[in-house]
Design a protein around this motif. Structure first.
Motif, mmCIF file in Angstrom:
data_model
loop_
_atom_site.group_PDB
_atom_site.id
_atom_site.type_symbol
_atom_site.label_atom_id
_atom_site.label_comp_id
_atom_site.label_asym_id
_atom_site.label_seq_id
_atom_site.Cartn_x
_atom_site.Cartn_y
_atom_site.Cartn_z
ATOM 1 N N LEU A 30 12.379 1.341 -5.712
ATOM 2 C CA LEU A 30 12.865 -0.115 -5.537
ATOM 3 C C LEU A 30 12.203 -1.352 -6.097
ATOM 4 O O LEU A 30 12.816 -2.189 -6.676
ATOM 5 C CB LEU A 30 12.977 -0.360 -4.183
ATOM 6 N N ALA A 31 10.881 -1.076 -6.656
ATOM 7 C CA ALA A 31 10.244 -2.158 -7.216
ATOM 8 C C ALA A 31 10.828 -2.311 -8.691
ATOM 9 O O ALA A 31 10.433 -3.223 -9.187
ATOM 10 C CB ALA A 31 8.560 -2.026 -7.226
ATOM 11 N N TRP B 168 13.911 1.003 4.277
ATOM 12 C CA TRP B 168 13.481 -0.119 3.441
ATOM 13 C C TRP B 168 12.568 -0.977 4.120
ATOM 14 O O TRP B 168 11.357 -1.312 3.108
ATOM 15 C CB TRP B 168 14.833 -1.046 3.192
ATOM 16 N N ALA B 169 12.578 -1.197 5.427
ATOM 17 C CA ALA B 169 11.527 -1.949 5.905
ATOM 18 C C ALA B 169 10.210 -1.290 5.806
ATOM 19 O O ALA B 169 9.266 -1.791 5.711
ATOM 20 C CB ALA B 169 11.758 -2.051 7.597
ATOM 21 N N GLU B 170 10.301 0.169 6.297
ATOM 22 C CA GLU B 170 8.835 0.829 5.884
ATOM 23 C C GLU B 170 8.285 0.847 4.495
ATOM 24 O O GLU B 170 7.283 0.762 4.238
ATOM 25 C CB GLU B 170 9.186 2.393 6.415
ATOM 26 N N SER B 171 9.249 1.118 3.467
ATOM 27 C CA SER B 171 8.692 0.914 2.033
ATOM 28 C C SER B 171 8.052 -0.510 1.742
ATOM 29 O O SER B 171 7.195 -0.528 0.904
ATOM 30 C CB SER B 171 9.757 1.212 0.961
ATOM 31 N N LEU B 172 8.601 -1.554 2.329
ATOM 32 C CA LEU B 172 7.874 -2.815 1.978
ATOM 33 C C LEU B 172 6.794 -3.157 2.227
ATOM 34 O O LEU B 172 5.700 -3.823 1.684
ATOM 35 C CB LEU B 172 8.651 -4.047 2.758
ATOM 36 N N ALA B 173 5.768 -2.120 3.247
ATOM 37 C CA ALA B 173 4.617 -2.004 3.369
ATOM 38 C C ALA B 173 3.748 -1.609 2.142
ATOM 39 O O ALA B 173 2.622 -1.874 2.214
ATOM 40 C CB ALA B 173 4.300 -1.088 4.702
ATOM 41 N N TYR B 174 4.533 -1.006 1.197
ATOM 42 C CA TYR B 174 3.735 -0.172 0.189
ATOM 43 C C TYR B 174 3.921 -1.260 -1.161
ATOM 44 O O TYR B 174 3.422 -0.911 -2.189
ATOM 45 C CB TYR B 174 4.162 1.088 -0.204
ATOM 46 N N GLU C 153 2.566 -16.760 -8.203
ATOM 47 C CA GLU C 153 3.927 -17.100 -7.986
ATOM 48 C C GLU C 153 4.956 -16.107 -8.851
ATOM 49 O O GLU C 153 5.985 -15.848 -8.049
ATOM 50 C CB GLU C 153 4.327 -18.452 -8.664
ATOM 51 N N ARG C 154 4.367 -15.421 -10.092
ATOM 52 C CA ARG C 154 5.357 -14.749 -10.521
ATOM 53 C C ARG C 154 5.557 -13.387 -9.779
ATOM 54 O O ARG C 154 6.729 -12.738 -9.641
ATOM 55 C CB ARG C 154 4.627 -14.279 -11.975
ATOM 56 N N ILE C 155 4.635 -12.935 -9.126
ATOM 57 C CA ILE C 155 4.809 -11.749 -8.315
ATOM 58 C C ILE C 155 5.782 -11.917 -7.086
ATOM 59 O O ILE C 155 6.399 -11.275 -6.604
ATOM 60 C CB ILE C 155 3.205 -11.355 -7.598
ATOM 61 N N ALA C 156 5.448 -13.396 -6.437
ATOM 62 C CA ALA C 156 6.285 -13.829 -5.376
ATOM 63 C C ALA C 156 7.687 -13.889 -5.764
ATOM 64 O O ALA C 156 8.533 -13.342 -4.922
ATOM 65 C CB ALA C 156 5.684 -14.869 -4.708
ATOM 66 N N GLU C 157 8.004 -14.208 -6.757
ATOM 67 C CA GLU C 157 9.167 -14.504 -7.360
ATOM 68 C C GLU C 157 10.101 -13.028 -7.748
ATOM 69 O O GLU C 157 11.051 -12.773 -7.266
ATOM 70 C CB GLU C 157 9.520 -15.160 -8.731
ATOM 71 N N GLY C 158 9.086 -12.311 -8.140
ATOM 72 C CA GLY C 158 9.581 -10.776 -8.218
ATOM 73 C C GLY C 158 9.999 -10.182 -6.875
ATOM 74 O O GLY C 158 10.849 -9.354 -6.805
#
Length: 258
Positions: free
Chosen positions: A58-59, A78-84, A99-104
């Protein structure tokens, strides 16, 4: 052979493709499975993939790229994948361009949450994603891109409840997501706010808090920076030997939209 019998082979195939970096081929495998067995097969595979593999897949997609996985990933998976997610970020980019990472990350979250018009699914995605410690950090990272607007929204929610309009001092596309999270999960909203503004114990305390008009002036209360929050999420990445667990932390507060 039944549809169910095909799923372990498809799960293995998709895992191998994602780990090899062939995201487009993984999407093609999902598309073929959907054509042959229906959307349920894709959702079933996404629910059985290791969360670190789902995160890697998903990244590679955001709101600008359509993906079957984005539209069909089960909320819990999806919730579990966010941890990684933080494991996919280069160290030097966290330091040099947070900020670029946060925007992504915002593009990713926005892309999944608003991939379909299904409001029930949207609420379930937001509830599951914000029900863990790492989920609260993910949303705090997004809010750190527009902290003044988030503080304004928090105050508006406290004073207007379900009649919140989302009007803030700027036209940030982060605000509608914040309001939808608050409506989907009061607890998730509270926890994400307190991750960003750790001096507050409850969103009610934020009603009178204000950012100074001068952008170079620091506010009177502590606010974690985008970089700090990215590092916090990095520390929360589970070892692949331990599956992420739902937090046991108790719910805070009363129904803000009652």
């Amino acid at each position: 052979m039944s549809d169910k019998a095909n799923l372990p082979a498809l799960t293995k195939q998709v895992s191998e493709l994602v780990l090899a970096g062939s995201l487009q081929h993984a999407e093609e495998a999902f598309s073929q499975a959907a054509d042959e067995h229906g959307d349920y097969a894709v959702a079933e595979v996404l629910s059985t993939l290791p969360p670190q593999v789902t995160a890697l897949h998903l990244a590679g997609f955001d709101g600008a790229k359509t993906s079957l996985a984005t539209m069909l990933v089960p909320p819990k998976a999806w919730a579990e994948s966010l941890a990684y997610m933080a494991a996919t970020w280069p160290d030097n980019m966290i330091e040099d361009d947070p900020e670029r990472i946060a925007e992504g990350l915002f593009n990713h979250v926005h892309g999944v949450v608003y991939a379909t018009e299904d409001e029930d699914r949207r609420h379930e995605l937001l509830q599951e994603a914000s029900a863990t410690d790492h989920g609260a950090t993910v949303f705090a990272i997004l809010w750190s891109l527009a902290p003044k607007e988030i503080l304004e929204v928090a105050g508006e929610i406290i004073s207007k409840g379900r009649y919140v309009t989302g009007q803030t001092s700027s036209d940030s596309d982060i605000v509608p997501l914040a309001i939808d999270l608050a409506k989907a999960s009061e607890d998730g909203w509270e926890r994400s706010l307190i991750e960003l503004f750790p001096e507050f114990r409850h969103s009610a305390e934020m009603a009178d808090a204000e950012f100074p008009d001068d952008p170079d002036e620091d506010p009177d209360f502590q606010q974690r920076s985008t970089r700090d929050l990215l590092y916090r999420l990095r520390k929360q990445v589970p070892s692949v030997r331990t599956m992420p667990r739902r937090s046991t932390r108790k719910s805070m507060g009363t129904d803000i939209f009652s």
